[in-house]
Design a protein around this motif. Sequence first.
Motif, PDB file in Angstrom:
ATOM      1  N   PHE A  75       0.724  -1.197   0.035  1.00 38.78           N
ATOM      2  CA  PHE A  75       0.176  -0.093   0.139  1.00 38.78           C
ATOM      3  C   PHE A  75       0.936   1.379   0.251  1.00 38.78           C
ATOM      4  CE2 PHE A  75      -2.204  -3.198   2.732  1.00 38.78           C
ATOM      5  CZ  PHE A  75      -3.069  -3.543   1.920  1.00 38.78           C
ATOM      6  N   ALA A  76       1.833   1.242  -0.738  1.00 33.94           N
ATOM      7  CA  ALA A  76       2.856   2.300  -0.822  1.00 33.94           C
ATOM      8  C   ALA A  76       2.333   3.631  -1.363  1.00 33.94           C
ATOM      9  CB  ALA A  76       4.101   1.925  -1.326  1.00 33.94           C
ATOM     10  N   SER A  77       2.424   4.656  -0.731  1.00 29.13           N
ATOM     11  CA  SER A  77       1.884   6.055  -1.461  1.00 29.13           C
ATOM     12  C   SER A  77       3.360   6.986  -1.668  1.00 29.13           C
ATOM     13  CB  SER A  77       1.030   6.698  -0.689  1.00 29.13           C
ATOM     14  OG  SER A  77       1.588   7.008   0.605  1.00 29.13           O
ATOM     15  N   LYS A  78       4.400   6.477  -0.896  1.00 31.12           N
ATOM     16  CA  LYS A  78       5.809   6.973  -1.358  1.00 31.12           C
ATOM     17  C   LYS A  78       6.850   6.213  -1.313  1.00 31.12           C
ATOM     18  CE  LYS A  78       8.249  11.463  -0.427  1.00 31.12           C
ATOM     19  NZ  LYS A  78       8.242  12.564   0.464  1.00 31.12           N
ATOM     20  N   ILE A  79       7.891   6.198  -1.858  1.00 28.98           N
ATOM     21  CA  ILE A  79       8.961   5.183  -1.791  1.00 28.98           C
ATOM     22  C   ILE A  79      10.328   6.027  -2.068  1.00 28.98           C
ATOM     23  CG2 ILE A  79      10.052   3.296  -2.783  1.00 28.98           C
ATOM     24  CD1 ILE A  79       7.542   2.387  -4.104  1.00 28.98           C
ATOM     25  N   GLU A  80      11.226   5.919  -1.038  1.00 31.89           N
ATOM     26  CA  GLU A  80      12.475   6.723  -1.271  1.00 31.89           C
ATOM     27  C   GLU A  80      13.620   5.690  -0.874  1.00 31.89           C
ATOM     28  OE1 GLU A  80      12.480  10.016   1.124  1.00 31.89           O
ATOM     29  OE2 GLU A  80      11.276  11.262  -0.058  1.00 31.89           O
ATOM     30  N   LYS A  81      14.682   5.767  -1.795  1.00 34.21           N
ATOM     31  CA  LYS A  81      15.826   5.064  -1.529  1.00 34.21           C
ATOM     32  C   LYS A  81      16.936   5.794  -0.323  1.00 34.21           C
ATOM     33  CE  LYS A  81      18.948   1.914  -2.664  1.00 34.21           C
ATOM     34  NZ  LYS A  81      19.744   1.993  -1.611  1.00 34.21           N
ATOM     35  N   THR A  82      17.148   4.650   0.517  1.00 39.90           N
ATOM     36  CA  THR A  82      18.221   5.216   1.527  1.00 39.90           C
ATOM     37  C   THR A  82      19.484   4.438   1.484  1.00 39.90           C
ATOM     38  OG1 THR A  82      17.206   3.566   3.115  1.00 39.90           O
ATOM     39  CG2 THR A  82      16.263   5.679   3.017  1.00 39.90           C
ATOM     40  N   ASP A  83      20.182   4.718   2.343  1.00 43.29           N
ATOM     41  CA  ASP A  83      21.767   4.097   2.250  1.00 43.29           C
ATOM     42  C   ASP A  83      21.410   2.572   2.810  1.00 43.29           C
ATOM     43  OD1 ASP A  83      23.024   6.433   1.539  1.00 43.29           O
ATOM     44  OD2 ASP A  83      23.476   6.917   3.422  1.00 43.29           O
ATOM     45  N   ALA A  84      20.663   2.328   3.676  1.00 40.73           N
ATOM     46  CA  ALA A  84      20.427   0.959   3.956  1.00 40.73           C
ATOM     47  C   ALA A  84      19.292   0.148   3.432  1.00 40.73           C
ATOM     48  CB  ALA A  84      19.737   1.241   5.633  1.00 40.73           C
ATOM     49  N   GLY A  85      18.528   0.825   2.649  1.00 44.83           N
ATOM     50  CA  GLY A  85      17.503   0.149   1.811  1.00 44.83           C
ATOM     51  C   GLY A  85      16.267   1.201   1.226  1.00 44.83           C
ATOM     52  N   LEU A  86      15.087   1.099   1.819  1.00 46.53           N
ATOM     53  CA  LEU A  86      14.246   1.803   1.411  1.00 46.53           C
ATOM     54  C   LEU A  86      13.350   2.463   2.473  1.00 46.53           C
ATOM     55  CD1 LEU A  86      12.642  -0.444  -1.522  1.00 46.53           C
ATOM     56  CD2 LEU A  86      14.066   1.426  -1.921  1.00 46.53           C
ATOM     57  N   GLU A  87      12.644   3.701   2.279  1.00 48.67           N
ATOM     58  CA  GLU A  87      11.879   4.135   3.115  1.00 48.67           C
ATOM     59  C   GLU A  87      10.391   4.106   2.450  1.00 48.67           C
ATOM     60  OE1 GLU A  87      12.918   7.430   6.152  1.00 48.67           O
ATOM     61  OE2 GLU A  87      11.349   8.331   4.954  1.00 48.67           O
ATOM     62  N   VAL A  88       9.348   3.513   3.116  1.00 49.12           N
ATOM     63  CA  VAL A  88       8.098   3.375   2.173  1.00 49.12           C
ATOM     64  C   VAL A  88       7.031   4.050   3.094  1.00 49.12           C
ATOM     65  CG1 VAL A  88       6.298   1.834   1.093  1.00 49.12           C
ATOM     66  CG2 VAL A  88       8.744   1.438   1.276  1.00 49.12           C
ATOM     67  N   MET A  89       6.280   5.118   2.649  1.00 50.81           N
ATOM     68  CA  MET A  89       5.069   5.606   3.223  1.00 50.81           C
ATOM     69  C   MET A  89       4.021   4.565   2.917  1.00 50.81           C
ATOM     70  SD  MET A  89       3.403   9.373   3.391  1.00 50.81           S
ATOM     71  CE  MET A  89       4.862   9.988   3.981  1.00 50.81           C
ATOM     72  N   ARG A  90       3.289   4.264   3.872  1.00 52.07           N
ATOM     73  CA  ARG A  90       2.191   3.179   3.496  1.00 52.07           C
ATOM     74  C   ARG A  90       0.791   4.031   3.989  1.00 52.07           C
ATOM     75  NH1 ARG A  90       1.476  -0.889   6.838  1.00 52.07           N
ATOM     76  NH2 ARG A  90       0.382  -2.143   5.233  1.00 52.07           N
ATOM     77  N   GLU A  91      -0.341   3.712   3.174  1.00 48.11           N
ATOM     78  CA  GLU A  91      -1.703   4.077   3.433  1.00 48.11           C
ATOM     79  C   GLU A  91      -2.289   2.963   4.327  1.00 48.11           C
ATOM     80  OE1 GLU A  91      -3.987   5.621   0.337  1.00 48.11           O
ATOM     81  OE2 GLU A  91      -2.372   6.665  -0.573  1.00 48.11           O
ATOM     82  N   VAL A  92      -2.582   3.480   5.438  1.00 51.04           N
ATOM     83  CA  VAL A  92      -3.429   2.528   6.551  1.00 51.04           C
ATOM     84  C   VAL A  92      -4.551   2.901   6.647  1.00 51.04           C
ATOM     85  CG1 VAL A  92      -1.215   1.443   6.938  1.00 51.04           C
ATOM     86  CG2 VAL A  92      -1.935   3.545   8.490  1.00 51.04           C
ATOM     87  N   ASP A  93      -5.634   2.195   7.510  1.00 47.30           N
ATOM     88  CA  ASP A  93      -6.854   2.617   8.018  1.00 47.30           C
ATOM     89  C   ASP A  93      -6.744   3.936   8.783  1.00 47.30           C
ATOM     90  OD1 ASP A  93      -7.813   0.393   6.768  1.00 47.30           O
ATOM     91  OD2 ASP A  93      -8.196  -0.836   8.394  1.00 47.30           O
ATOM     92  N   GLY A  94      -5.912   3.923   9.580  1.00 49.10           N
ATOM     93  CA  GLY A  94      -5.694   5.227  10.650  1.00 49.10           C
ATOM     94  C   GLY A  94      -5.109   6.270  10.017  1.00 49.10           C
ATOM     95  N   GLY A  95      -4.668   6.290   8.649  1.00 49.39           N
ATOM     96  CA  GLY A  95      -3.865   7.450   8.136  1.00 49.39           C
ATOM     97  C   GLY A  95      -2.655   6.854   7.531  1.00 49.39           C
ATOM     98  N   LEU A  96      -1.247   7.611   7.655  1.00 48.88           N
ATOM     99  CA  LEU A  96      -0.149   7.184   7.058  1.00 48.88           C
ATOM    100  C   LEU A  96       0.879   6.443   7.893  1.00 48.88           C
ATOM    101  CD1 LEU A  96       0.275  10.270   4.889  1.00 48.88           C
ATOM    102  CD2 LEU A  96      -0.647   8.060   3.877  1.00 48.88           C
TER     103      LEU A  96
END
Length: 256
Positions: free
Chosen positions: A148-169
Amino acid sequence: MALRVIVGCKRVIDYAVKIRVKPDKLGVVTDGVKHSMNPFDEIAVEEAVRMKEKKIAKEIIVVSCGPAQAAETIRTALAMGADRGIHIDVPADQMATFQPIHVSKILAKLAEQEKADIVILGKLAIDDDSNQAAQMTASFLNWPQGVFASKIEKTDAGLEVMREVDGGLETIRINLPAVLSADLRLNEPRYATLPNIMKAKKKKVVKMTPADLGVDITPRIQIVTVEDPPVREAGQTVADVDDLVGKLKDKGFSSA
């Protein structure tokens, strides 16, 4: 280090088409009906192409399972910017019982063979609404998942993913390799230009079968019946509150 990305693309009945149930009630009419790429998979392709434009990804491999017409869906993704395609040939008469677990096993095998770093899928297909393939693919591979990713960013260690969940983000950090699924607000897919459509015709598409990957697609379900949703009853006007209360009581909605 640039990454290799696998993107799953499903051929579905176009979202604008009115669905009709077959006379035998064992499926929906697909012959002569417009099909297109699953909208959420379009978003997944777009995200992979953007990763390549940012030099995060080095290669995008598109995978589609289905009959011969699935190759058209692959060509659409290639025209959007993917590099090559893999068509998993599944006969049309087997598609009704071809399940997400079969797709997940196929994607997991391909991810291992292709030494992929990321698998991106749409969060669900608009024809069966299962929302299972990404999660099961991650399970078969034992990889972390960002669904349910709404934003994906590459980081040095891997990925940072913003997810859409029932309560928000919700924002999570995951290591690579990983499985992702695209939500509606991740991006807006581009239209393929005519030059890119012409270039896509020359890009490589390999045809395989599930058996080539050692995947058994024996049905695990039996379709009992497929029916149209009930027709909504016409609304009624009421003169006043007492009339409304009376009609609700007639329908059995009165409280003790």
